[in-house]
Design a protein around this motif. Structure first.
Motif, PDB file in Angstrom:
ATOM      1  N   ALA A  99       9.291 -10.480  -4.915  1.00 20.10           N
ATOM      2  CA  ALA A  99       8.673  -9.508  -4.004  1.00 20.10           C
ATOM      3  C   ALA A  99       7.171  -9.469  -4.223  1.00 20.10           C
ATOM      4  CB  ALA A  99       9.295  -8.122  -4.201  1.00 20.10           C
ATOM      5  N   GLY A 100       6.556 -10.664  -4.286  1.00 20.03           N
ATOM      6  CA  GLY A 100       5.102 -10.761  -4.241  1.00 20.03           C
ATOM      7  C   GLY A 100       4.695 -10.804  -2.768  1.00 20.03           C
ATOM      8  N   PRO A 101       3.424 -11.121  -2.479  1.00 18.97           N
ATOM      9  CA  PRO A 101       2.976 -11.161  -1.078  1.00 18.97           C
ATOM     10  C   PRO A 101       3.835 -12.070  -0.195  1.00 18.97           C
ATOM     11  CG  PRO A 101       1.104 -11.246  -2.546  1.00 18.97           C
ATOM     12  CD  PRO A 101       2.314 -11.324  -3.419  1.00 18.97           C
ATOM     13  N   ARG A 122      12.539  -9.348 -10.091  1.00 18.15           N
ATOM     14  CA  ARG A 122      12.915  -9.103 -11.492  1.00 18.15           C
ATOM     15  C   ARG A 122      12.021  -8.085 -12.189  1.00 18.15           C
ATOM     16  NH1 ARG A 122      10.575 -14.654 -14.234  1.00 18.15           N
ATOM     17  NH2 ARG A 122       8.421 -14.195 -13.767  1.00 18.15           N
ATOM     18  N   GLY A 126       5.206  -6.597  -5.921  1.00 17.61           N
ATOM     19  CA  GLY A 126       3.779  -6.924  -5.778  1.00 17.61           C
ATOM     20  C   GLY A 126       3.377  -8.241  -6.400  1.00 17.61           C
ATOM     21  N   GLY A 127       4.178  -8.723  -7.349  1.00 19.47           N
ATOM     22  CA  GLY A 127       3.861 -10.007  -7.975  1.00 19.47           C
ATOM     23  C   GLY A 127       2.488  -9.991  -8.608  1.00 19.47           C
ATOM     24  N   PHE A 131      -1.544  -7.172 -10.079  1.00 17.26           N
ATOM     25  CA  PHE A 131      -2.463  -7.201 -11.221  1.00 17.26           C
ATOM     26  C   PHE A 131      -3.921  -7.160 -10.752  1.00 17.26           C
ATOM     27  CE2 PHE A 131       1.348  -9.185 -12.895  1.00 17.26           C
ATOM     28  CZ  PHE A 131       1.448  -8.636 -14.162  1.00 17.26           C
ATOM     29  N   LEU A 134      -8.948  -5.192  -7.225  1.00 15.46           N
ATOM     30  CA  LEU A 134      -9.516  -5.052  -5.887  1.00 15.46           C
ATOM     31  C   LEU A 134      -9.497  -6.406  -5.191  1.00 15.46           C
ATOM     32  CD1 LEU A 134     -10.842  -2.780  -4.201  1.00 15.46           C
ATOM     33  CD2 LEU A 134     -13.042  -3.699  -4.892  1.00 15.46           C
ATOM     34  N   GLU A 136     -10.709  -8.333  -2.229  1.00 17.60           N
ATOM     35  CA  GLU A 136     -11.790  -8.099  -1.262  1.00 17.60           C
ATOM     36  C   GLU A 136     -11.793  -9.111  -0.136  1.00 17.60           C
ATOM     37  OE1 GLU A 136     -15.628  -6.594  -2.871  1.00 17.60           O
ATOM     38  OE2 GLU A 136     -14.801  -7.378  -4.748  1.00 17.60           O
ATOM     39  N   ARG A 169      15.899  -7.069 -11.143  1.00 15.92           N
ATOM     40  CA  ARG A 169      17.040  -7.979 -11.241  1.00 15.92           C
ATOM     41  C   ARG A 169      16.546  -9.415 -11.172  1.00 15.92           C
ATOM     42  NH1 ARG A 169      19.259  -4.861 -13.237  1.00 15.92           N
ATOM     43  NH2 ARG A 169      20.954  -3.518 -12.632  1.00 15.92           N
ATOM     44  N   TRP A 204       1.667 -15.887 -15.865  1.00 15.17           N
ATOM     45  CA  TRP A 204       0.465 -16.195 -16.637  1.00 15.17           C
ATOM     46  C   TRP A 204       0.702 -17.190 -17.748  1.00 15.17           C
ATOM     47  CZ3 TRP A 204      -3.967 -14.878 -14.741  1.00 15.17           C
ATOM     48  CH2 TRP A 204      -3.994 -13.858 -13.810  1.00 15.17           C
ATOM     49  N   TYR A 276     -18.977 -14.733  -3.921  1.00 14.49           N
ATOM     50  CA  TYR A 276     -19.267 -13.292  -3.918  1.00 14.49           C
ATOM     51  C   TYR A 276     -19.029 -12.682  -5.307  1.00 14.49           C
ATOM     52  CZ  TYR A 276     -14.315 -11.834  -3.735  1.00 14.49           C
ATOM     53  OH  TYR A 276     -13.001 -11.597  -4.036  1.00 14.49           O
ATOM     54  N   ALA A 382       7.914 -20.526  -0.401  1.00 17.58           N
ATOM     55  CA  ALA A 382       6.639 -20.049   0.154  1.00 17.58           C
ATOM     56  C   ALA A 382       5.777 -19.469  -0.954  1.00 17.58           C
ATOM     57  CB  ALA A 382       6.911 -18.974   1.216  1.00 17.58           C
ATOM     58  N   ASP A 384       2.757 -19.197  -3.956  1.00 15.31           N
ATOM     59  CA  ASP A 384       2.208 -19.920  -5.110  1.00 15.31           C
ATOM     60  C   ASP A 384       3.201 -20.861  -5.776  1.00 15.31           C
ATOM     61  OD1 ASP A 384      -0.086 -18.517  -4.662  1.00 15.31           O
ATOM     62  OD2 ASP A 384      -0.264 -17.711  -6.694  1.00 15.31           O
ATOM     63  N   LYS A 391      -3.553 -20.937  -3.488  1.00 11.20           N
ATOM     64  CA  LYS A 391      -3.178 -19.771  -4.294  1.00 11.20           C
ATOM     65  C   LYS A 391      -4.012 -18.554  -3.877  1.00 11.20           C
ATOM     66  CE  LYS A 391      -0.560 -22.636  -6.672  1.00 11.20           C
ATOM     67  NZ  LYS A 391       0.081 -23.581  -5.781  1.00 11.20           N
ATOM     68  N   ALA A 394      -3.576 -14.245   1.245  1.00  6.69           N
ATOM     69  CA  ALA A 394      -3.430 -14.512   2.682  1.00  6.69           C
ATOM     70  C   ALA A 394      -2.523 -15.716   2.924  1.00  6.69           C
ATOM     71  CB  ALA A 394      -4.800 -14.750   3.314  1.00  6.69           C
TER      72      ALA A 394
HETATM   73  C1  LIG Z   1      -5.539 -10.710 -11.315  1.00  9.40           C
HETATM   74  C2  LIG Z   1      -5.379 -11.472 -10.017  1.00  9.40           C
HETATM   75  C3  LIG Z   1      -6.299 -11.281  -9.016  1.00  9.40           C
HETATM   76  C4  LIG Z   1      -6.135 -11.978  -7.809  1.00  9.40           C
HETATM   77  N1  LIG Z   1      -7.047 -11.752  -6.811  1.00  9.40           N
HETATM   78  C5  LIG Z   1      -6.899 -12.347  -5.624  1.00  9.40           C
HETATM   79  C6  LIG Z   1      -7.800 -12.056  -4.553  1.00  9.40           C
HETATM   80  O1  LIG Z   1      -8.737 -11.274  -4.694  1.00  9.40           O
HETATM   81  N2  LIG Z   1      -7.588 -12.677  -3.367  1.00  9.40           N
HETATM   82  C7  LIG Z   1      -6.560 -13.547  -3.168  1.00  9.40           C
HETATM   83  O2  LIG Z   1      -6.404 -14.036  -2.053  1.00  9.40           O
HETATM   84  N3  LIG Z   1      -5.696 -13.849  -4.171  1.00  9.40           N
HETATM   85  C8  LIG Z   1      -5.844 -13.263  -5.386  1.00  9.40           C
HETATM   86  N4  LIG Z   1      -4.969 -13.555  -6.406  1.00  9.40           N
HETATM   87  C9  LIG Z   1      -3.890 -14.548  -6.178  1.00  9.40           C
HETATM   88  C10 LIG Z   1      -2.707 -13.897  -5.440  1.00  9.40           C
HETATM   89  O3  LIG Z   1      -2.355 -12.659  -6.056  1.00  9.40           O
HETATM   90  C11 LIG Z   1      -1.523 -14.848  -5.433  1.00  9.40           C
HETATM   91  O4  LIG Z   1      -1.917 -16.046  -4.779  1.00  9.40           O
HETATM   92  C12 LIG Z   1      -0.337 -14.230  -4.692  1.00  9.40           C
HETATM   93  O5  LIG Z   1       0.099 -13.043  -5.333  1.00  9.40           O
HETATM   94  C13 LIG Z   1       0.846 -15.225  -4.618  1.00  9.40           C
HETATM   95  O6  LIG Z   1       1.917 -14.567  -4.023  1.00  9.40           O
HETATM   96  P1  LIG Z   1       3.427 -15.066  -4.185  1.00  9.40           P
HETATM   97  O7  LIG Z   1       4.249 -14.076  -3.461  1.00  9.40           O
HETATM   98  O8  LIG Z   1       3.506 -16.481  -3.818  1.00  9.40           O
HETATM   99  O9  LIG Z   1       3.751 -15.015  -5.756  1.00  9.40           O
HETATM  100  P2  LIG Z   1       3.615 -13.886  -6.848  1.00  9.40           P
HETATM  101  O10 LIG Z   1       2.563 -12.919  -6.469  1.00  9.40           O
HETATM  102  O11 LIG Z   1       3.469 -14.611  -8.137  1.00  9.40           O
HETATM  103  O12 LIG Z   1       5.021 -13.122  -6.806  1.00  9.40           O
HETATM  104  C14 LIG Z   1       6.196 -13.708  -7.273  1.00  9.40           C
HETATM  105  C15 LIG Z   1       7.213 -12.628  -7.609  1.00  9.40           C
HETATM  106  O13 LIG Z   1       8.474 -13.245  -7.904  1.00  9.40           O
HETATM  107  C16 LIG Z   1       9.088 -12.566  -9.000  1.00  9.40           C
HETATM  108  N5  LIG Z   1      10.068 -13.480  -9.614  1.00  9.40           N
HETATM  109  C17 LIG Z   1       9.826 -14.635 -10.282  1.00  9.40           C
HETATM  110  N6  LIG Z   1      10.989 -15.236 -10.641  1.00  9.40           N
HETATM  111  C18 LIG Z   1      11.992 -14.439 -10.185  1.00  9.40           C
HETATM  112  C19 LIG Z   1      13.422 -14.520 -10.215  1.00  9.40           C
HETATM  113  N7  LIG Z   1      14.056 -15.558 -10.764  1.00  9.40           N
HETATM  114  N8  LIG Z   1      14.144 -13.517  -9.677  1.00  9.40           N
HETATM  115  C20 LIG Z   1      13.517 -12.473  -9.081  1.00  9.40           C
HETATM  116  N9  LIG Z   1      12.170 -12.345  -9.009  1.00  9.40           N
HETATM  117  C21 LIG Z   1      11.412 -13.323  -9.536  1.00  9.40           C
HETATM  118  C22 LIG Z   1       7.915 -12.209  -9.885  1.00  9.40           C
HETATM  119  O14 LIG Z   1       8.250 -11.133 -10.759  1.00  9.40           O
HETATM  120  C23 LIG Z   1       6.851 -11.815  -8.841  1.00  9.40           C
HETATM  121  O15 LIG Z   1       6.927 -10.455  -8.514  1.00  9.40           O
HETATM  122  C24 LIG Z   1      -5.080 -12.886  -7.621  1.00  9.40           C
HETATM  123  C25 LIG Z   1      -4.153 -13.080  -8.653  1.00  9.40           C
HETATM  124  C26 LIG Z   1      -4.301 -12.387  -9.834  1.00  9.40           C
HETATM  125  C27 LIG Z   1      -3.295 -12.584 -10.915  1.00  9.40           C
END
Ligand SMILES: Cc1cc2nc3c(=O)[nH]c(=O)nc-3n(C[C@H](O)[C@H](O)[C@H](O)COP(=O)(O)OP(=O)(O)OC[C@H]3O[C@@H](n4cnc5c(N)ncnc54)[C@H](O)[C@@H]3O)c2cc1C
Length: 417
Positions: A99-101, A122, A126-127, A131, A134, A136, A169, A204, A276, A382, A384, A391, A394
């Motif tokens: 449940a990240g973006p 799990r 917010g994934g 973390f 801000l 931006e 979970r 991380w 920026y 979909a 990261d 990464k 958006a």
């Molecule tokens: C500190 C920080 C600052 C950032 N700032 C920016 C920014 O300013 N602008 C920008 O565009 N991007 C930024 N990013 C990058 C951006 O946050 C990531 O590219 C984005 O969150 C990726 O989204 P995602 O949904 O692919 O994965 P993630 O955000 O990594 O979410 C994955 C989720 O899956 C869950 N998960 C993993 N394995 C399992 C499993 N087996 N079962 C159930 N759940 C599971 C994890 O707990 C997590 O919640 C930043 C990242 C960080 C860490």
């Protein structure tokens, strides 16, 4: 998550300032957007805020209605807040892992387009975005938005369309056969779906130093450490990393700490950090950037007290109680080892045109995999976790939305058979 607790009487967290358990709770509550009152007591204190601590194991969580949880983990707190529930159904059209973006975006689009959707997460919703102090550069928020707030808005949006969130979970598809994805969750429950989207992102990276694990949450923090910024008042803190996440962490910490040193392996930040952020760091008088530098050792007692820096071959030991490690992530794909889902050499999920013919030896269909489809029909990826993805929030949101369109196509193929 804000719906369960009563916002008018916040949850209280009573803890030793230095303890790693307290950090895990602060971090979870902050990322989940739960308002809470932290009450830090010195080790051995007998009472705080009118609560008798005699014989109690810290940390304590006092829920808004008065129930007290002794030394709980985040999952126990989430359960006490009423968030941890078993799946409401045994079969869904789509199961989304993460449940990240990317996962939240897919949940919004899929549920709004009439699919029954379960999102399995799990940890906190917010994934990685949770973390971010801000964000931006995400479209539509000219003043920026905290990652936790963005996630909370998306969570509510997904729920409003009827998506189901199964939090705290761990789960991943175990078997995929002809429009039947079987997933076993960590609590032993099993759910079926017609298609799956893997949006499990990255986690991380560690520095890989002796003793590092022991200081996790007790001086060493992975990611921007938003929940820790206010504990850094007057301190000299260190941030390791040269990408945007490190830049954001440094800017956020600089508002509280006396000084922030950013430790960068390469010769400069210009190729790894957005312009920026670089401009802001350069204008921040209490931030120093050390290039050609690495942290090579960590030391302390129950808490981090000292780090060793290697600056172009010269080592120095410096006092340090707060070290924030932002050096990128490794994909959450360990589950794929026992499946036919193909990965690249770094463990990211291969999809669409990135799949070579060798990866598709077991591909059973006449058509090629869709752009976000893995080497197993009906299993999409979909964000990261996907090989060669951009990464960014958006891009993850865009891929989550795009995946749903491709999943509709896949489901329609099944209906025609
Ligand atoms: C500190 C920080 C600052 C950032 N700032 C920016 C920014 O300013 N602008 C920008 O565009 N991007 C930024 N990013 C990058 C951006 O946050 C990531 O590219 C984005 O969150 C990726 O989204 P995602 O949904 O692919 O994965 P993630 O955000 O990594 O979410 C994955 C989720 O899956 C869950 N998960 C993993 N394995 C399992 C499993 N087996 N079962 C159930 N759940 C599971 C994890 O707990 C997590 O919640 C930043 C990242 C960080 C860490």
């Amino acid at each position: 998550m804000t719906e369960a607790p009563d916002q008018r009487s916040p949850l209280r967290l009573i803890a030793d300032a230095d303890g790693p358990q307290a950090f895990a709770l602060r971090d979870y509550l902050t990322r989940s957007e739960v308002p809470f009152l932290p009450i830090m007591v010195p080790r051995g204190a007998a009472a705080a805020a009118g609560i008798d601590l005699t014989g109690r194991r810290l940390p304590l969580v006092v829920l808004p209605e008065g129930a007290v949880l002794e030394d709980p983990n985040p999952e126990q707190v989430a359960a006490a807040l009423g968030w941890v529930k078993p799946p409401a159904q045994s079969t869904y059209d789509l199961i989304i892992y993460g449940a990240g973006p990317a996962g939240l975006s897919a949940a919004v689009y899929a549920a709004s387009e009439g699919l029954s959707v379960a999102v399995v997460e799990r940890d906190a919703v917010g994934g990685q975005a949770g973390f971010s102090s801000l964000i931006e550069n995400y479209l539509g928020f000219p003043g920026g938005i905290s990652g936790a707030e963005l996630a909370e808005r998306a969570r509510r949006q997904a729920l409003s369309f009827g998506a189901e969130l199964i939090v705290m979970r761990y789960g991943i598809a175990r078997t995929f056969r002809d429009h039947d994805v079987r997933a076993r969750l960590a609590d032993g429950s099993e759910i079926h779906a017609r298609a799956a989207l893997c949006a499990t992102g990255v986690q991380w990276r560690r520095l890989g130093l002796d003793g590092e694990q022991g200081f996790r949450g007790a001086g060493i923090y992975y990611g921007a450490g938003i929940s820790e910024a206010s504990a850094c008042i007057g301190q000299h803190v260190y941030v390791v990393g040269g990408a945007n996440s490190a830049g954001q962490a440094a800017m956020n910490l600089a508002a509280h700490a006396a000084h922030v040193t950013v430790v960068v392996r390469g010769p400069s930040l210009s190729s790894t950090m957005s312009a920026y952020l670089l401009d802001r760091l350069a204008a921040q008088s209490n931030v120093t950037i050390l290039v050609h530098s690495r942290v090579v050792a960590v030391d302390g007692d129950e808490h981090l007290r000292e780090i060793t820096l290697d600056q172009a071959g010269r080592t120095t030991r410096v006092p340090a109680t707060h070290l924030f490690v932002c050096i990128g992530g490794a994909p959450n794909t360990e589950w794929a080892a026992t499946t036919d889902v193909q990965l690249d050499s770094r463990g990211f999920l291969l999809t669409g045109v990135d799949l070579a013919s060798d990866d598709l030896q077991k591909w059973p269909l006449d058509r090629s995999p869709y752009y976000l489809e893995t080497s197993v029909p009906g299993i999409f990826a979909a964000g990261d976790v996907r090989a060669n993805s951009v990464k960014r929030v958006a891009s993850a949101v865009g891929e989550g939305a795009m995946a749903v369109t491709l999943i509709h196509r896949y489901l329609a193929e099944g209906a025609q058979r």
